[in-house]
Scaffold this motif. Sequence first.
Motif, PDB file in Angstrom:
ATOM      1  N   SER A 188     -10.688   6.973  41.997  1.00  0.00           N
ATOM      2  CA  SER A 188     -11.755   7.586  41.084  1.00  0.00           C
ATOM      3  C   SER A 188     -11.558   8.986  41.472  1.00  0.00           C
ATOM      4  O   SER A 188     -11.207   9.398  42.628  1.00  0.00           O
ATOM      5  CB  SER A 188     -13.393   6.892  41.528  1.00  0.00           C
ATOM      6  OG  SER A 188     -13.617   7.260  43.049  1.00  0.00           O
ATOM      7  N   ARG A 230      -8.232   7.630  25.167  1.00  0.00           N
ATOM      8  CA  ARG A 230      -9.345   6.590  25.250  1.00  0.00           C
ATOM      9  C   ARG A 230     -10.006   6.709  23.961  1.00  0.00           C
ATOM     10  O   ARG A 230     -10.621   5.587  23.494  1.00  0.00           O
ATOM     11  CB  ARG A 230     -10.063   6.694  26.585  1.00  0.00           C
ATOM     12  CG  ARG A 230     -10.857   5.568  26.694  1.00  0.00           C
ATOM     13  CD  ARG A 230     -11.389   5.600  28.189  1.00  0.00           C
ATOM     14  NE  ARG A 230     -12.290   4.519  28.389  1.00  0.00           N
ATOM     15  CZ  ARG A 230     -12.920   4.266  29.494  1.00  0.00           C
ATOM     16  NH1 ARG A 230     -12.412   4.660  30.772  1.00  0.00           N
ATOM     17  NH2 ARG A 230     -13.701   3.095  29.949  1.00  0.00           N
ATOM     18  N   ARG A 255      -6.830   8.959  36.721  1.00  0.00           N
ATOM     19  CA  ARG A 255      -6.380   7.860  35.662  1.00  0.00           C
ATOM     20  C   ARG A 255      -7.492   7.112  35.257  1.00  0.00           C
ATOM     21  O   ARG A 255      -8.645   7.139  35.906  1.00  0.00           O
ATOM     22  CB  ARG A 255      -5.308   6.937  36.327  1.00  0.00           C
ATOM     23  CG  ARG A 255      -3.944   7.735  36.514  1.00  0.00           C
ATOM     24  CD  ARG A 255      -2.990   6.653  37.002  1.00  0.00           C
ATOM     25  NE  ARG A 255      -2.636   5.649  36.092  1.00  0.00           N
ATOM     26  CZ  ARG A 255      -1.658   4.605  36.458  1.00  0.00           C
ATOM     27  NH1 ARG A 255      -1.179   4.835  37.692  1.00  0.00           N
ATOM     28  NH2 ARG A 255      -1.553   3.789  35.434  1.00  0.00           N
ATOM     29  N   LEU A 256      -7.522   6.848  34.061  1.00  0.00           N
ATOM     30  CA  LEU A 256      -8.827   6.241  33.479  1.00  0.00           C
ATOM     31  C   LEU A 256      -8.518   4.511  33.248  1.00  0.00           C
ATOM     32  O   LEU A 256      -9.227   3.699  32.801  1.00  0.00           O
ATOM     33  CB  LEU A 256      -9.188   6.713  32.253  1.00  0.00           C
ATOM     34  CG  LEU A 256      -9.661   8.154  32.086  1.00  0.00           C
ATOM     35  CD1 LEU A 256      -9.766   8.696  30.764  1.00  0.00           C
ATOM     36  CD2 LEU A 256     -10.854   8.402  32.653  1.00  0.00           C
ATOM     37  N   ASP A 257      -7.544   4.014  33.692  1.00  0.00           N
ATOM     38  CA  ASP A 257      -7.134   2.810  33.719  1.00  0.00           C
ATOM     39  C   ASP A 257      -7.341   1.861  34.697  1.00  0.00           C
ATOM     40  O   ASP A 257      -7.106   0.604  34.980  1.00  0.00           O
ATOM     41  CB  ASP A 257      -5.630   2.497  33.051  1.00  0.00           C
ATOM     42  CG  ASP A 257      -4.785   3.112  34.160  1.00  0.00           C
ATOM     43  OD1 ASP A 257      -5.157   3.541  35.476  1.00  0.00           O
ATOM     44  OD2 ASP A 257      -3.463   3.419  33.959  1.00  0.00           O
ATOM     45  N   GLY A 258      -8.104   2.501  35.737  1.00  0.00           N
ATOM     46  CA  GLY A 258      -8.489   1.653  36.874  1.00  0.00           C
ATOM     47  C   GLY A 258      -7.534   1.678  38.033  1.00  0.00           C
ATOM     48  O   GLY A 258      -7.775   0.899  38.948  1.00  0.00           O
ATOM     49  N   GLU A 259      -6.193   2.116  37.667  1.00  0.00           N
ATOM     50  CA  GLU A 259      -4.978   2.021  38.758  1.00  0.00           C
ATOM     51  C   GLU A 259      -5.208   2.927  39.779  1.00  0.00           C
ATOM     52  O   GLU A 259      -4.483   2.701  40.917  1.00  0.00           O
ATOM     53  CB  GLU A 259      -3.743   2.115  37.843  1.00  0.00           C
ATOM     54  CG  GLU A 259      -3.405   1.064  36.743  1.00  0.00           C
ATOM     55  CD  GLU A 259      -3.206  -0.199  37.537  1.00  0.00           C
ATOM     56  OE1 GLU A 259      -2.705  -0.556  38.504  1.00  0.00           O
ATOM     57  OE2 GLU A 259      -3.859  -1.180  36.724  1.00  0.00           O
TER      58      GLU A 259
END
Length: 240
Positions: A205, A226, A198-202
Amino acid sequence: MTKIDVFRALHRKRAQGDPLVLPGPWDAATARVFAEAGFPALATPSAGVAASLGYADGATPADEMFAAVARIARAVDVPVSADIEDGYGLAPKELVERLLEAGAVGCNLEDSNGGALKDPHEQAEFLAEVRSAAADRLFVNARVDVFVHGDGDPERAIERAALYVAAGADCVYPILAPTAVLPLLRAGIQGPINMLARLDGEGPSPAGLGELGATRVTFGSGLQRRATAAVQEIADALKG
């Protein structure tokens, strides 16, 4: 080495915490950006390509999807794997031929259709026929949709994965599997595992997913969404 040889080699002997990171280009321009950034291979997202062509996810005609994959593969020198949903109802031999004509070295194949899981034994037979038609010319990533359209039971995902690996799948993709079950999946699944980052930091990495057992990491349509959000910000600034 051929591109398929390179792609296969990238999956072998990955160190823990160092998964193969495969960005998902949705057109030739983004493919060149990722390749020039140094990524050794790419993996197209069907939803991202669909959005770039003006379609909803799952609604892209097969001809347009293969044409988009061909433009992407032609634009870069690195190997490109293609997300072709559940195969568009094509016979395995034709499916393989169209992938090779497009310049792809691999493919994702989903085990669901219309929001419902397919019979795993029938899906395994389909994958075996794809593998037979492709021989060693394609890297087959078998998507397991238990966590999307099933009951979310990791044991069901492991059972499906075992059937698909036995049928010749090179990699298994338990899409949207919770991070907490990744070690269990790693222990129960033979061979490479693809995980969605995910790229939302949830979520973890890519390196974090690698520590938990992922062999490779993809992003679905996350990168395209994004980028679209960034374009929206530019549009708002221009209008304002």
